[in-house]
Write an enzyme that holds these catalytic residues in place. Structure first.
Site, PDB file in Angstrom:
ATOM      1  N   THR A 164      28.851   7.578 -27.920  1.00 57.96           N
ATOM      2  CA  THR A 164      30.183   7.700 -28.529  1.00 57.96           C
ATOM      3  C   THR A 164      30.131   7.665 -30.050  1.00 57.96           C
ATOM      4  O   THR A 164      30.899   8.362 -30.721  1.00 57.96           O
ATOM      5  CB  THR A 164      31.088   6.554 -28.010  1.00 57.96           C
ATOM      6  OG1 THR A 164      31.232   6.709 -26.602  1.00 57.96           O
ATOM      7  CG2 THR A 164      32.461   6.562 -28.656  1.00 57.96           C
ATOM      8  N   ASP A 185      27.078   2.620 -22.724  1.00 63.20           N
ATOM      9  CA  ASP A 185      27.120   2.448 -21.270  1.00 63.20           C
ATOM     10  C   ASP A 185      25.827   1.866 -20.697  1.00 63.20           C
ATOM     11  O   ASP A 185      25.859   1.096 -19.733  1.00 63.20           O
ATOM     12  CB  ASP A 185      27.431   3.784 -20.582  1.00 63.20           C
ATOM     13  CG  ASP A 185      28.863   4.238 -20.844  1.00 63.20           C
ATOM     14  OD1 ASP A 185      29.641   3.468 -21.440  1.00 63.20           O
ATOM     15  OD2 ASP A 185      29.210   5.373 -20.457  1.00 63.20           O
TER      16      ASP A 185
END
Ligand code: ASP
Length: 351
Positions: A31, A108
């Site tokens: 991200t 993640d």
């Protein structure tokens, strides 16, 4: 100064004090590097390490930054080879004189990648992993602040000898303890059992304890990465899925078991047969806490499972247990010696 080559250079700008440390920054995606794509309907990794470093106000006054772009991947798609490439890059940078190294990646899988890197990281120089919960164009994007905090942590003398550290939200975590505890919040990481290593205040990390206890680093892999299954034991479960994994060719099995390392009667029986085929390791599926070893005696308890030949993972989470088993087997531990290797790894020392 931000230098996008991966070889050492002399700072070209006369205003940079000669005493600035060098920190190497490499990007893997995530991200922190994502920008909107109309075709994909959401953000995708696009920015490289140099673009990330240039977007951080004040970074060039903290350290001489050397950038390298290793991958542009969402972190669920990172693999062992990507991480070994990152490890080799980090080692080369430290050898070339970097005070510390920073890897940017998706959050993640960050608790897994940081732990895997930590298993092999030998240098006292800090290897920091960071990322972002909000993409760069979002209001309140946290990537630049995280990268700045990571670089400040990487060149702080108190960060040495602590292995791989995760820096997110002005908080420093040990790779061994950190977990992603929230899917989307900016405060996404926690170290529930070991506690956080440090917090940054006014740009400086304050460590709460002295030298960290660390496991001996593992030798590098000498064979192909083994397939190690991680199966969660759930209500009404008799272990059928665990058996299917072994029958399907997995070389070892980690069971994220209930409570302090417990499964149902039927599951326990199956584990008793599986331990003669592959190593079986029991971890706790609870968010924190250790497996027990001498408390419960019923069928399916930790004492029963150990008697049936399973190993108990103690404080290590199921995700990290799977990586430790994988790395031990990859670095040459025979399946029959896994119990002893796990016990040896758990003997922590100050380094
Ligand atoms: N949501 C993820 C992140 O925080 C995406 C990824 O892990 O790559 O970066």
């Amino acid at each position: 100064m931000i230098d996008s080559s991966s070889t050492p250079t002399t700072p070209a700008m006369p205003s940079i004090p000669a005493s600035l440390p060098t920190v190497a920054v490499a990007s893997l995606g995530g991200t922190i590097s994502m920008t909107p794509s109309e075709a994909a309907g959401g953000v995708v990794p696009t920015l490289d390490a140099t673009q990330l470093a240039r977007s951080v106000p004040g970074l060039a006054e903290v350290a001489v930054i050397r950038t390298t772009s290793l991958r542009q991947l969402p972190s669920a798609s990172l693999g062992y080879d990507d991480l070994m490439a990152a490890l080799a890059w980090a080692e080369q940078e430290v050898e070339a004189g970097a005070s510390g190294v920073v890897l940017t990646q998706g959050t993640d899988t960050l608790e897994e990648t940081a732990f895997l890197l930590d298993l092999f990281w030998k240098s006292p120089a800090p290897l920091i992993v960071t990322g972002a919960m909000r993409a760069p164009q979002a209001a309140g994007a946290d990537g630049p602040a995280n990268l700045l905090a990571a670089v400040r942590t990487a060149c702080h003398p108190d960060s040495a000898g602590r292995g791989v550290l995760v820096v997110m939200n002005d908080t420093v975590h040990y790779a061994r303890w950190v977990s992603k505890s929230d899917a989307l919040a900016v405060q996404a990481f926690a170290s529930l059992d070991g506690g956080v290593a440090a917090r940054l205040v006014e740009g400086r990390p304050t460590y709460f304890h002295g030298a960290a206890m660390r496991a001996q680093p593992l030798p590098r892999p000498v064979r192909a990465w083994p397939k190690v299954a991680l199966v969660t034991a759930v209500l009404g479960d008799d272990g059928e899925l665990a058996e299917m994994a072994v029958t399907g060719g997995y070389e070892a099995l980690v069971v994220a078991a209930q409570g302090a390392g417990h499964v149902s009667f039927g599951y326990a029986q199956r584990i008793g047969t599986l331990t003669s085929r592959v190593p079986v390791v029991i971890a706790s599926r609870a968010a924190s806490g250790s497996t027990a070893s001498q408390t419960y005696g019923y069928v399916g308890s930790e004492i029963d499972l150990a008697r049936r030949g399973a190993h108990l993972s103690g404080w290590l989470s199921p995700l990290k247990t799977r990586l430790l088993v994988t790395a031990l087997l990859a670095s040459g531990t025979a399946a029959g010696d896994l119990g002893e290797a796990l016990a040896n790894w758990s003997k922590l020392t100050r380094r």
